[in-house]
Each structure stands twice: as structure tokens, then as C-alpha cells.
Enzyme design. Sequence first.
Site, PDB file in Angstrom:
ATOM      1  N   PHE A 192       0.822  -1.215   0.000  1.00  0.00           N
ATOM      2  CA  PHE A 192       0.000   0.000   0.000  1.00  0.00           C
ATOM      3  C   PHE A 192       0.858   1.268   0.000  1.00  0.00           C
ATOM      4  O   PHE A 192       0.372   2.333  -0.364  1.00  0.00           O
ATOM      5  CB  PHE A 192      -0.838   0.086   1.291  1.00  0.00           C
ATOM      6  CG  PHE A 192      -1.927  -0.925   1.430  1.00  0.00           C
ATOM      7  CD1 PHE A 192      -3.095  -0.813   0.695  1.00  0.00           C
ATOM      8  CD2 PHE A 192      -1.819  -1.969   2.340  1.00  0.00           C
ATOM      9  CE1 PHE A 192      -4.124  -1.724   0.844  1.00  0.00           C
ATOM     10  CE2 PHE A 192      -2.844  -2.894   2.510  1.00  0.00           C
ATOM     11  CZ  PHE A 192      -3.992  -2.774   1.757  1.00  0.00           C
ATOM     12  N   SER A 207      -5.216   1.503  -9.062  1.00  0.00           N
ATOM     13  CA  SER A 207      -6.316   2.462  -8.908  1.00  0.00           C
ATOM     14  C   SER A 207      -7.114   2.527 -10.192  1.00  0.00           C
ATOM     15  O   SER A 207      -6.567   2.336 -11.292  1.00  0.00           O
ATOM     16  CB  SER A 207      -5.703   3.831  -8.609  1.00  0.00           C
ATOM     17  OG  SER A 207      -6.653   4.846  -8.772  1.00  0.00           O
ATOM     18  N   TYR A 224       0.411  11.170 -10.636  1.00  0.00           N
ATOM     19  CA  TYR A 224       0.049  10.088  -9.705  1.00  0.00           C
ATOM     20  C   TYR A 224      -0.431   8.865 -10.484  1.00  0.00           C
ATOM     21  O   TYR A 224       0.042   7.739 -10.276  1.00  0.00           O
ATOM     22  CB  TYR A 224      -1.036  10.562  -8.717  1.00  0.00           C
ATOM     23  CG  TYR A 224      -1.707   9.418  -7.994  1.00  0.00           C
ATOM     24  CD1 TYR A 224      -1.028   8.703  -7.016  1.00  0.00           C
ATOM     25  CD2 TYR A 224      -3.002   9.006  -8.326  1.00  0.00           C
ATOM     26  CE1 TYR A 224      -1.630   7.620  -6.370  1.00  0.00           C
ATOM     27  CE2 TYR A 224      -3.615   7.947  -7.693  1.00  0.00           C
ATOM     28  CZ  TYR A 224      -2.928   7.252  -6.717  1.00  0.00           C
ATOM     29  OH  TYR A 224      -3.520   6.180  -6.101  1.00  0.00           O
ATOM     30  N   LYS A 241       1.017   4.765 -11.102  1.00  0.00           N
ATOM     31  CA  LYS A 241       0.275   3.490 -10.974  1.00  0.00           C
ATOM     32  C   LYS A 241       0.383   2.679 -12.264  1.00  0.00           C
ATOM     33  O   LYS A 241       0.599   1.462 -12.237  1.00  0.00           O
ATOM     34  CB  LYS A 241      -1.192   3.769 -10.621  1.00  0.00           C
ATOM     35  CG  LYS A 241      -1.408   4.361  -9.235  1.00  0.00           C
ATOM     36  CD  LYS A 241      -1.024   3.375  -8.134  1.00  0.00           C
ATOM     37  CE  LYS A 241      -1.092   3.983  -6.756  1.00  0.00           C
ATOM     38  NZ  LYS A 241      -0.521   3.180  -5.693  1.00  0.00           N
ATOM     39  N   ARG A 243     -19.340   8.359  -9.599  1.00  0.00           N
ATOM     40  CA  ARG A 243     -18.209   7.506  -9.215  1.00  0.00           C
ATOM     41  C   ARG A 243     -18.727   6.232  -8.546  1.00  0.00           C
ATOM     42  O   ARG A 243     -19.844   6.200  -8.023  1.00  0.00           O
ATOM     43  CB  ARG A 243     -17.301   8.227  -8.193  1.00  0.00           C
ATOM     44  CG  ARG A 243     -16.629   9.488  -8.715  1.00  0.00           C
ATOM     45  CD  ARG A 243     -15.525   9.178  -9.733  1.00  0.00           C
ATOM     46  NE  ARG A 243     -14.867  10.396 -10.183  1.00  0.00           N
ATOM     47  CZ  ARG A 243     -15.288  11.153 -11.192  1.00  0.00           C
ATOM     48  NH1 ARG A 243     -16.390  10.835 -11.865  1.00  0.00           N
ATOM     49  NH2 ARG A 243     -14.625  12.241 -11.536  1.00  0.00           N
TER      50      ARG A 243
HETATM   51  P1  NAD Z   1      -2.462   6.407   2.988  1.00  0.00           P
HETATM   52  O1  NAD Z   1      -1.604   7.592   2.671  1.00  0.00           O
HETATM   53  O2  NAD Z   1      -3.450   6.527   4.082  1.00  0.00           O
HETATM   54  O3  NAD Z   1      -1.505   5.154   3.304  1.00  0.00           O
HETATM   55  C1  NAD Z   1      -0.220   5.011   2.766  1.00  0.00           C
HETATM   56  C2  NAD Z   1       0.717   4.618   3.893  1.00  0.00           C
HETATM   57  O4  NAD Z   1       2.028   4.451   3.360  1.00  0.00           O
HETATM   58  C3  NAD Z   1       0.810   5.683   4.997  1.00  0.00           C
HETATM   59  O5  NAD Z   1       0.657   5.067   6.249  1.00  0.00           O
HETATM   60  C4  NAD Z   1       2.213   6.259   4.828  1.00  0.00           C
HETATM   61  O6  NAD Z   1       2.762   6.695   6.051  1.00  0.00           O
HETATM   62  C5  NAD Z   1       2.963   5.071   4.232  1.00  0.00           C
HETATM   63  N1  NAD Z   1       4.136   5.442   3.420  1.00  0.00           N
HETATM   64  C6  NAD Z   1       4.181   6.335   2.406  1.00  0.00           C
HETATM   65  N2  NAD Z   1       5.438   6.392   1.893  1.00  0.00           N
HETATM   66  C7  NAD Z   1       6.179   5.499   2.580  1.00  0.00           C
HETATM   67  C8  NAD Z   1       7.545   5.086   2.525  1.00  0.00           C
HETATM   68  N3  NAD Z   1       8.395   5.642   1.638  1.00  0.00           N
HETATM   69  N4  NAD Z   1       7.976   4.152   3.393  1.00  0.00           N
HETATM   70  C9  NAD Z   1       7.123   3.613   4.287  1.00  0.00           C
HETATM   71  N5  NAD Z   1       5.834   3.958   4.397  1.00  0.00           N
HETATM   72  C10 NAD Z   1       5.370   4.887   3.561  1.00  0.00           C
HETATM   73  O7  NAD Z   1      -3.165   5.955   1.619  1.00  0.00           O
HETATM   74  P2  NAD Z   1      -4.387   4.947   1.389  1.00  0.00           P
HETATM   75  O8  NAD Z   1      -5.593   5.756   1.045  1.00  0.00           O
HETATM   76  O9  NAD Z   1      -4.466   3.958   2.488  1.00  0.00           O
HETATM   77  O10 NAD Z   1      -3.903   4.268   0.046  1.00  0.00           O
HETATM   78  C11 NAD Z   1      -3.111   3.103   0.057  1.00  0.00           C
HETATM   79  C12 NAD Z   1      -2.692   2.762  -1.357  1.00  0.00           C
HETATM   80  O11 NAD Z   1      -3.852   2.612  -2.168  1.00  0.00           O
HETATM   81  C13 NAD Z   1      -1.839   3.837  -2.033  1.00  0.00           C
HETATM   82  O12 NAD Z   1      -0.867   3.191  -2.815  1.00  0.00           O
HETATM   83  C14 NAD Z   1      -2.817   4.564  -2.912  1.00  0.00           C
HETATM   84  O13 NAD Z   1      -2.200   5.139  -4.038  1.00  0.00           O
HETATM   85  C15 NAD Z   1      -3.759   3.442  -3.315  1.00  0.00           C
HETATM   86  N6  NAD Z   1      -5.109   3.904  -3.663  1.00  0.00           N
HETATM   87  C16 NAD Z   1      -5.813   4.667  -2.772  1.00  0.00           C
HETATM   88  C17 NAD Z   1      -7.089   5.121  -3.111  1.00  0.00           C
HETATM   89  C18 NAD Z   1      -7.870   5.998  -2.177  1.00  0.00           C
HETATM   90  O14 NAD Z   1      -8.829   6.616  -2.631  1.00  0.00           O
HETATM   91  N7  NAD Z   1      -7.552   6.072  -0.890  1.00  0.00           N
HETATM   92  C19 NAD Z   1      -7.649   4.753  -4.341  1.00  0.00           C
HETATM   93  C20 NAD Z   1      -6.898   3.959  -5.210  1.00  0.00           C
HETATM   94  C21 NAD Z   1      -5.627   3.532  -4.856  1.00  0.00           C
HETATM   95  C1  WQD Z   2     -15.323  12.449  -6.399  1.00  0.00           C
HETATM   96  C2  WQD Z   2     -16.331  13.370  -7.081  1.00  0.00           C
HETATM   97  C3  WQD Z   2     -15.416  15.492  -7.742  1.00  0.00           C
HETATM   98  C4  WQD Z   2     -14.605  17.113  -3.785  1.00  0.00           C
HETATM   99  C5  WQD Z   2      -9.688  10.326  -6.555  1.00  0.00           C
HETATM  100  C6  WQD Z   2      -8.423  10.108  -7.345  1.00  0.00           C
HETATM  101  C7  WQD Z   2      -8.365   8.680  -7.827  1.00  0.00           C
HETATM  102  C8  WQD Z   2      -8.542   7.696  -6.664  1.00  0.00           C
HETATM  103  C9  WQD Z   2      -9.760   8.016  -5.851  1.00  0.00           C
HETATM  104  C10 WQD Z   2      -6.382   7.122  -5.785  1.00  0.00           C
HETATM  105  C11 WQD Z   2     -15.754  14.113  -8.288  1.00  0.00           C
HETATM  106  C12 WQD Z   2     -16.483  15.676  -6.685  1.00  0.00           C
HETATM  107  C13 WQD Z   2     -14.990  16.285  -4.833  1.00  0.00           C
HETATM  108  C14 WQD Z   2     -15.377  18.278  -3.505  1.00  0.00           C
HETATM  109  C15 WQD Z   2     -16.864  17.685  -5.311  1.00  0.00           C
HETATM  110  N1  WQD Z   2      -7.454   7.794  -5.734  1.00  0.00           N
HETATM  111  N2  WQD Z   2     -16.092  16.578  -5.578  1.00  0.00           N
HETATM  112  N3  WQD Z   2     -16.485  18.506  -4.272  1.00  0.00           N
HETATM  113  O1  WQD Z   2     -11.451  12.386  -8.144  1.00  0.00           O
HETATM  114  O2  WQD Z   2     -13.048  10.420  -8.348  1.00  0.00           O
HETATM  115  O3  WQD Z   2     -10.801  10.079  -7.408  1.00  0.00           O
HETATM  116  O4  WQD Z   2      -9.737   9.406  -5.466  1.00  0.00           O
HETATM  117  O5  WQD Z   2      -6.034   6.350  -6.619  1.00  0.00           O
HETATM  118  O6  WQD Z   2      -7.139   8.510  -8.461  1.00  0.00           O
HETATM  119  O7  WQD Z   2      -8.415  10.996  -8.459  1.00  0.00           O
HETATM  120  O8  WQD Z   2     -12.460  11.297  -6.064  1.00  0.00           O
HETATM  121  O9  WQD Z   2     -13.463  12.074  -3.966  1.00  0.00           O
HETATM  122  O10 WQD Z   2     -11.871  13.605  -5.199  1.00  0.00           O
HETATM  123  O11 WQD Z   2     -14.115  13.177  -6.159  1.00  0.00           O
HETATM  124  O12 WQD Z   2     -17.878  17.950  -5.978  1.00  0.00           O
HETATM  125  O13 WQD Z   2     -15.062  19.055  -2.608  1.00  0.00           O
HETATM  126  O14 WQD Z   2     -16.693  14.407  -6.127  1.00  0.00           O
HETATM  127  O15 WQD Z   2     -15.474  16.514  -8.686  1.00  0.00           O
HETATM  128  O16 WQD Z   2     -16.768  14.200  -9.237  1.00  0.00           O
HETATM  129  P1  WQD Z   2     -11.971  11.116  -7.608  1.00  0.00           P
HETATM  130  P2  WQD Z   2     -12.918  12.564  -5.250  1.00  0.00           P
END
Ligand code: NAD
Ligand code: WQD
Length: 340
Positions: free
Chosen positions: A80, A124, A148, A152, A230
Site C-alpha cells: 500500500f 487504482s 500520480y 500506478k 463515481r
Molecule cells: P495512505 O496515505 O493513508 O496510506 C499510505 C501509507 O504508506 C501511509 O501510512 C504512509 O505513512 C505510508 N508510506 C508512504 N510512503 C512510505 C515510505 N516511503 N515508506 C514507508 N511507508 C510509507 O493511503 P491509502 O488511502 O491507504 O492508500 C493506500 C494505497 O492505495 C496507495 O498506494 C494509494 O495510491 C492506493 N489507492 C488509494 C485510493 C484511495 O482513494 N484512498 C484509491 C486507489 C488507490
Molecule cells: C469524487 C467526485 C469530484 C470534492 C480520486 C483520485 C483517484 C482515486 C480516488 C487514488 C468528483 C467531486 C470532490 C469536492 C466535489 N485515488 N467533488 N467537491 O477524483 O473520483 O478520485 O480518489 O487512486 O485517483 O483521483 O475522487 O473524492 O476527489 O471526487 O464535488 O469538494 O466528487 O469533482 O466528481 P476522484 P474525489
Amino acid sequence: MLILVTGGAGYIGSHTCVELLLAGHDVVVVDDFSNSSPEALRRVERLAGRPVHLHQLDILDAARLETVFAGRSFDAVIHFAGLKAVGESVAQPLRYFRTNLGTTLNLLEAMARHGVQRLVFSSSSTVYGNPTRVPLTEDMPLSAVNPYGRTKLMIEDILRDFCAANADWQVALLRYFNPVGAHASGLMGEDPRGIPNNLMPFITKVAVGRLEALSVFGTDYPTPDGTAIRDYIHVVDVARGHVAAVQGLASLRGARAVNLGTGRGHSVREVISAMERVLGRPLPTRNAPRRAGDATASWADPSLARQLWGWTATHTLDDMCRDALRWQTAHPDGYDTRPA
Ligand code: NAD
Ligand code: WQD
């Protein structure tokens, strides 16, 4: 199984650790707490009733990462750790490439040295770019719309190339859609630093009065109510998807991309309505222009995960709102709030 979880103190990682422990697996976490709190891991242990073994280190430090593998034989790794803020990645692309690619390369090299060949990687739905068709299936065209997303996509490519050269590896590329919500206990949730960029954490802060009003980004999309759509998925469903994936790795060959979504799209207005239902009062909102780079609609076809692992999401949008609100109400300052 003994599972190494990088970034296990983060939002999705912490919820996944609970589900892994509850499923009977042992968990070792590597995290530098650059975007999380050690308190999250204490909550994991409290909810699961079992310990988590922690290595606090930066995965970019290959020598320190090596110490995690020494003397232990992991059955699988869930990766993660990384940076995830889209806007920040546009402003600081090199930092994103260095961290997201560098951590993955260090991890793969350490795994290879120690004969660990099973990996679940956090990809993602952003790898689908601006979708031209929904629902999204794993074979649809991929593209990056920001640095970003490019990290990925590049990591997916690296893993596909690596598996092509190493036939014994078993890798799941989990493409999460929009993980939201929190643990139903109210003890764990999303703890973004500063003003949230994402919809659900912003709405919950408005709901508890920490922020004034939600800006609805774009009301002229070609959707039934004019707002973007979404696939919001409860973080506990995402966590359980990881348990299913890690348990199913043994029957995968090579690198396999798998969507983790509900298969249902909700508009921004529908999310606001769900939060208002849970809250029992209207939320202050204002119409705002579209946010640059946003797609009109994105939702998953989640049938591959069901077919491979029998996994489906079970939580509704109201569950996501209720749990997010419970966490935010009990922890207005995230993990820095003293436990109630
Ligand atoms: P998060 O930032 O809460 O968790 C990431 C963790 O990694 C954190 O605890 C951070 O301290 C740790 N970290 C970052 N860099 C590090 C390093 N160099 N060494 C050790 N630890 C490190 O993020 P999340 O929302 O839990 O997301 C987890 C993964 O899922 C990420 O790779 C993110 O890109 C991916 N992802 C998240 C979402 C989302 O919407 N949250 C959606 C799609 C994909
Ligand atoms: C959702 C919808 C906004 C905030 C992001 C990353 C994606 C993935 C998931 C990691 C959109 C709208 C948002 C606000 C709003 N992360 N919005 N007012 O953009 O679908 O995805 O998180 O991989 O890569 O891009 O998620 O929650 O930012 O937005 O109207 O204040 O809500 O425009 O339509 P998004 P989000």
C-alpha cells in the site's frame, strides 16, 4: 499466512490489517508514518485482539528494508505504501515518481532475494484515464491523466514485465475505485492532513461543522442530475477484497489486474442526499465549476473479483456515509483526538 503489509498504518492498510488478523493471518507492517499515525495500529490491535509487528522505516532505504526480510519467511506482501494526492503529484512529479516507483523497486528486489513471490499491489481506477465507456472491465484501454496516475500505470507495467520474466511470481494488481467510509466501530477511519481534496472526507467535515459548505464541482455533466458519477466503495469491502486476493494468489499466474468496486455509480448529489439522510438535516452546498481533469462517470464491472475469489462488496452508500460520519464525529481531529 505471514503477510508483510507496507503502508499498513494508512487508511486502507489499517482496515486491511484488521481483516487479515480476523481471518487468522499474522501481520508485519512497514510504515514510516509520513501520512499516518502509530495510533492507527494500536486501534488495529484493539479491534482484532491480536498484535501487529511494526518496522518503522522508509521503504526507499533499501538497507533497512532488508532487515525486515531477514530471519522471516513471508507468504505474501501487500504493497500500500506510496503517495496518493493527485494535485500534489502535479506540483511535485519527481517526488511521486521517486517514492512510488522507488518503494516498489526496493520491495521487489528484497522479495526476489528472499524468495517471496506473491504480491498484492494497490493500483487504482485512475489507470483507466477518462473512461469513454462504463462499466469498466479490466481489459479496457489504460492511460494516465496526471503524474500520480502515471506512477500506478508504470508500476503495473513494471509488474507485468517482471512477471513475464519470472514465471513463478503471482501478482494481483487491485484497481480500487473510490474507497470511502470507516470501520463500523468508529475507531478507525480516514485521517487526511489539512483540508480534504476528496468528496467524502470533505462532506463529513461539513456535516460536523468543521467546514462551512461543500462545493459541488460541476453541475453541467451529461448525467441525470448534472453531477459526476463515481463507484464509491466501503473501505471494509476493499479490505476484505485484499484478504480474498491474498488467499487467492496461489491460483493466479503472472500479474493479473482486478477491479475492486461495487458495480454501482453514484452522483455527487446522490452522495450528498445519502449523507443528509444519515445526518437527518440538509447540508450546506454551493455549485462550483468543474474540477480540472475530472471524468464524467466511472464505475467498475466487479465480476472478475467475484469469479476469481468469490468477493463482492456488501456495504451500501448509506453504510459508507453512516460509518464515515461516526468516525468524524468521534475524531474531529483524526487520530490526534484523544479517545472518547
Ligand atoms: P495512505 O496515505 O493513508 O496510506 C499510505 C501509507 O504508506 C501511509 O501510512 C504512509 O505513512 C505510508 N508510506 C508512504 N510512503 C512510505 C515510505 N516511503 N515508506 C514507508 N511507508 C510509507 O493511503 P491509502 O488511502 O491507504 O492508500 C493506500 C494505497 O492505495 C496507495 O498506494 C494509494 O495510491 C492506493 N489507492 C488509494 C485510493 C484511495 O482513494 N484512498 C484509491 C486507489 C488507490
Ligand atoms: C469524487 C467526485 C469530484 C470534492 C480520486 C483520485 C483517484 C482515486 C480516488 C487514488 C468528483 C467531486 C470532490 C469536492 C466535489 N485515488 N467533488 N467537491 O477524483 O473520483 O478520485 O480518489 O487512486 O485517483 O483521483 O475522487 O473524492 O476527489 O471526487 O464535488 O469538494 O466528487 O469533482 O466528481 P476522484 P474525489
